[in-house]
Design an enzyme around this catalytic site. Structure first.
Site, PDB file in Angstrom:
ATOM      1  N   LEU A 103      14.463 -12.032   4.250  1.00 57.92           N
ATOM      2  CA  LEU A 103      15.505 -11.033   4.505  1.00 57.92           C
ATOM      3  C   LEU A 103      14.980  -9.606   4.636  1.00 57.92           C
ATOM      4  CD1 LEU A 103      18.314 -12.434   2.168  1.00 57.92           C
ATOM      5  CD2 LEU A 103      17.794 -13.071   4.525  1.00 57.92           C
TER       6      LEU A 103
ATOM      7  N   ASP B 291      -9.660 -12.289  -6.201  1.00 53.97           N
ATOM      8  CA  ASP B 291     -10.394 -13.348  -5.501  1.00 53.97           C
ATOM      9  C   ASP B 291     -11.874 -13.034  -5.408  1.00 53.97           C
ATOM     10  OD1 ASP B 291     -10.645 -15.771  -3.884  1.00 53.97           O
ATOM     11  OD2 ASP B 291     -10.987 -14.384  -2.218  1.00 53.97           O
TER      12      ASP B 291
ATOM     13  N   HIS C  28      13.394  -6.609   6.667  1.00 51.00           N
ATOM     14  CA  HIS C  28      13.335  -6.261   8.078  1.00 51.00           C
ATOM     15  C   HIS C  28      11.893  -6.047   8.511  1.00 51.00           C
ATOM     16  CE1 HIS C  28      17.460  -5.152   6.969  1.00 51.00           C
ATOM     17  NE2 HIS C  28      17.755  -5.392   8.236  1.00 51.00           N
TER      18      HIS C  28
ATOM     19  N   GLU D 206       7.294  -3.004   1.324  1.00 53.48           N
ATOM     20  CA  GLU D 206       5.995  -2.977   1.986  1.00 53.48           C
ATOM     21  C   GLU D 206       4.926  -2.400   1.059  1.00 53.48           C
ATOM     22  OE1 GLU D 206       8.989  -3.847   4.854  1.00 53.48           O
ATOM     23  OE2 GLU D 206       8.925  -2.256   3.353  1.00 53.48           O
TER      24      GLU D 206
END
Length: 158
Positions: free
Chosen positions: A75, A128, A77, A114
């Protein structure tokens, strides 16, 4: 009490319609921490991590993460980000690395998700690249520090 904007009248998941919102400059900054061993801090500081320059790789990963947020979070954008900036700071006294992600655009919806996605992907990439040295590392303190733009204007977590 406000209603959830991502639910329609039937209670089903719904992407918010932003077509009538004004285009404004929008910015957000998020931060997070990776708690690590002293050995990780030493090896990063001395550029001895076998996988290479961990900050360079994690910076690119964080930028990519911010750009791909709508592919990962339902959901959200898809946004045409005009700027993404990912930075790191080693904090040896706290046995941690601080990451920040700044996102900016001119658009109809905010960029908090974001910025949060960017900082998480950057920290996961550090994890990692260092996990062979310290598998007990942990992510913590991930939050939005501030946001600007839109009808709500300026907000800060301080």
């Amino acid at each position: 009490m406000s209603t959830f904007s991502h639910l329609n009248v039937g209670g089903e998941a719904n992407m918010v319609d932003v077509s009538d919102k004004d285009v404004t400059k929008r910015e957000a900054t998020a931060e997070g921490y990776l708690y690590v061993s002293d050995n990780v801090i030493t090896q990063i500081s001395e550029a001895k991590i076998a996988k290479g320059d961990v900050f360079a790789v994690a910076r690119v990963a964080g930028i990519q993460g911010a750009k791909r947020c709508s592919d990962l979070i339902p959901l959200c954008h898809p946004l045409a980000l005009s700027k993404v900036d990912v930075n790191f700071e080693i904090e040896p006294a706290q046995s941690r690395i601080r990451a920040t992600c700044f996102c900016k655009l001119s658009g109809k919806t905010g960029v908090e998700m974001e910025a949060l996605t960017g900082v998480n992907v950057a920290l996961l990439t550090l994890f990692d690249m260092c996990k062979a040295i310290d598998p007990a590392m942990r992510l913590d303190g991930i939050k939005v520090l501030e946001k600007k733009g839109g009808k709500t204007g300026y907000w800060t977590s301080q």
